[in-house]
Design an enzyme around this catalytic site. Sequence first.
Site, PDB file in Angstrom:
ATOM      1  N   GLU A   1      29.793 -33.944  21.056  1.00  0.00           N
ATOM      2  CA  GLU A   1      28.625 -34.381  21.906  1.00  0.00           C
ATOM      3  C   GLU A   1      28.578 -33.339  23.166  1.00  0.00           C
ATOM      4  O   GLU A   1      28.654 -33.519  24.276  1.00  0.00           O
ATOM      5  CB  GLU A   1      29.143 -35.692  22.510  1.00  0.00           C
ATOM      6  CG  GLU A   1      28.746 -36.915  21.436  1.00  0.00           C
ATOM      7  CD  GLU A   1      27.389 -36.812  21.061  1.00  0.00           C
ATOM      8  OE1 GLU A   1      26.484 -36.077  21.364  1.00  0.00           O
ATOM      9  OE2 GLU A   1      26.957 -37.857  20.071  1.00  0.00           O
TER      10      GLU A   1
ATOM     11  N   ASP B   1     -15.521 -32.833  -9.624  1.00  0.00           N
ATOM     12  CA  ASP B   1     -16.343 -33.309  -8.475  1.00  0.00           C
ATOM     13  C   ASP B   1     -17.709 -32.868  -8.556  1.00  0.00           C
ATOM     14  O   ASP B   1     -17.789 -31.565  -8.053  1.00  0.00           O
ATOM     15  CB  ASP B   1     -15.803 -33.231  -7.231  1.00  0.00           C
ATOM     16  CG  ASP B   1     -16.351 -33.235  -5.959  1.00  0.00           C
ATOM     17  OD1 ASP B   1     -17.362 -34.134  -6.164  1.00  0.00           O
ATOM     18  OD2 ASP B   1     -15.803 -32.644  -4.916  1.00  0.00           O
TER      19      ASP B   1
ATOM     20  N   ASP C   1     -14.607 -27.707  -2.511  1.00  0.00           N
ATOM     21  CA  ASP C   1     -15.016 -28.622  -3.683  1.00  0.00           C
ATOM     22  C   ASP C   1     -13.612 -28.237  -4.498  1.00  0.00           C
ATOM     23  O   ASP C   1     -13.196 -29.098  -5.288  1.00  0.00           O
ATOM     24  CB  ASP C   1     -15.998 -28.026  -4.222  1.00  0.00           C
ATOM     25  CG  ASP C   1     -17.089 -28.003  -3.436  1.00  0.00           C
ATOM     26  OD1 ASP C   1     -17.588 -28.936  -2.622  1.00  0.00           O
ATOM     27  OD2 ASP C   1     -17.981 -27.007  -3.221  1.00  0.00           O
TER      28      ASP C   1
ATOM     29  N   GLU D   1     -15.730 -37.883 -10.512  1.00  0.00           N
ATOM     30  CA  GLU D   1     -16.363 -38.518  -9.270  1.00  0.00           C
ATOM     31  C   GLU D   1     -17.619 -39.090  -9.337  1.00  0.00           C
ATOM     32  O   GLU D   1     -18.643 -38.288  -9.745  1.00  0.00           O
ATOM     33  CB  GLU D   1     -16.164 -37.775  -8.112  1.00  0.00           C
ATOM     34  CG  GLU D   1     -16.125 -38.412  -6.867  1.00  0.00           C
ATOM     35  CD  GLU D   1     -15.639 -37.520  -5.738  1.00  0.00           C
ATOM     36  OE1 GLU D   1     -16.654 -37.150  -4.597  1.00  0.00           O
ATOM     37  OE2 GLU D   1     -14.660 -36.658  -5.773  1.00  0.00           O
TER      38      GLU D   1
END
EC number: 3.1.-.-
Length: 666
Positions: free
Chosen positions: A305, A458, A643, A529
């Site tokens: 620590e 698409d 795209d 799509e």
Amino acid sequence: MLRTCDITHIKNNYEAIIWKGERNCSTISTKYPNSAIFYKKRFIMLTPELGFAHSYNQQVKPLYTFCEKQRHLKNRKPLTILPSLTRKLQEMKFLPASDKSFESQYTEFLESFKILYREPLFLQIDGFIKDFRKWIKGEFNDFGDTRKIQLEPFQKNILIHVIFFIAVTKLPALANRVINYLTHVFDIEFVNESTLNTLKQKTNVFLVPRRHGKTWFIVPIISFLLKNIEGISIGYVAHQKHVSHFVMKEVEFKCRRMFPEKTITCLDNVITIDHQNIKSTALFASCYNTHSIRGQSFNLLIVDESHFIKKDAFSTILGFLPQASTKILFISSTNSGNHSTSFLMKLNNSPFEMLSVVSYVCEDHAHMLNERGNATACSCYRLHKPKFISINAEVKKTANLFLEGAFIHEIMGGATCNVINDVLITEQGQTEFEFFRYSTINKNLIPFLGKDLYVYLDPAYTGNRRASGTGIAAIGTYLDQYIVYGMEHYFLESLMTSSDTAIAECAAHMILSILDLHPFFTEVKIIIEGNSNQASAVKIACIIKENITANKSIQVTFFHTPDQNQIAQPFYLLGKEKKLAVEFFISNFNSGNIKASQELISFTIKITYDPVEYALEQIRNIHQISVNNYITYSAKKQACSDDLIIAIIMAIYVCSGNSSASFREI
């Protein structure tokens, strides 16, 4: 009375007997490889396995690595050699060396090599590694519990840092030999010289989130070092007295339980293990009593620590830096909301690479944890989370309810990050995608390739090249990776042509070309799509099927979605899953799980333009959009559409999901 020669002989025999049970016996062959050599001395190298050979063998990395690895194996399994190779080797004839001095040189060289395996300090280091291996396998556990211990990467890193430094400082004359041995033991032959130098340096800092086993792992390291390394001196400093006292008692308890044959004492915060001729000690102190560590000669000083150590005590600790034989390990969690408890992060700019940070979020995306309400991990998802750590949206909300900002500052680790950087795709991922491509027609690779080809389409029904075009991507699998077999970015020549027919023929042409090169595919799964025009999507599906079935005997199925009348139609409606698909793509792309085929098909992207580079341009444009705490993604820029990349992303997403029931024939 004994003669001097008798004393030496008896001593050597005695040492051989007492080391017989512990020594990592050398497996170096003692048979002299008697073969004539016909080149100049400056080109000759000498190794135990090859004997005298040409020095270019050092550049044959697989051969040299194999020889070194076999040299360090204690119990070698018989090697399986192909019969054809065995016959060829037996046909080879070597002329014996005419110079008899070569054999004596080889014998002397072999003896010098065996010095390492007889060195007591090497045996101690090897004993430490063996004990640690037993502990990991669960052989030191109580009550018959033999479950294996799984170390986290940062714990392995700490272990390697400790043992490498001790090996170098304890065996300076044989440093290169013992380091070579350790790289094989820890299976890190791939590291370069620069990394090895980092492992051997005096000071290292490890910043790890809370509750990840920092202090827990220190206990076995100290215990096994005390047991095996004779004369070692270890220092442990914690930020609180009760922590140092707890670690001391844990070390004492484990030593007494695991090594009952050893003489162990614990007095005045010092644990001692008494060896025959020398003692090994470990001193435990808090930062409120650093006077006890003054004047010590530690081989290893662990500062636990470190961020919470008193600054006055730090001066005493830093006083050990000039001591050449002391390794200082700073181990700490980070409160990155307070610069006074994250000052070690300044070492990030150190030229010595001494800082190692474990965090659940990289600096590029730290700001996103605050912007996104339920986000609990880095958006690039290069993440290793232990199974005993649970970090989710509920933990985040609870922590921040108690204390604003506690989740990012106290739990996630890392440093205060004021720089906002929206880079989602890493340079490493881009480089790997561009240059590392699989040859998918290689006969050795084909058995491991998936037999289903996923095609996402698409469609765009416009001739405006500045707006958008039709993106088509063909994806397959290789084990847990995804391979791009084909991609098209198609723009209609004019609105006078039948857009449905033109788009369908473009897709069918690409699919047929892929099937010609890859006849192992048994099914083509097509996703069209239908968000723009559902009727056109159905027509495109019918034309594609007609084109493929007329030329190939293969099963062709389409993703079906129920329409308003609950009748399944061959189109796909893209919805909110686009965000999940993009995040899935980013995580896999940055992890190197998305590759392109060397035989990638593309007819619409110019011949002078590499299709992979074309796709990379769109991949680099992926960015995050935050509107009213709602996160979405886009790859559109002023002069570049998205795209093609959307088609690739969605093809991979559908390919990864359990959506087989949605694919049907038409």
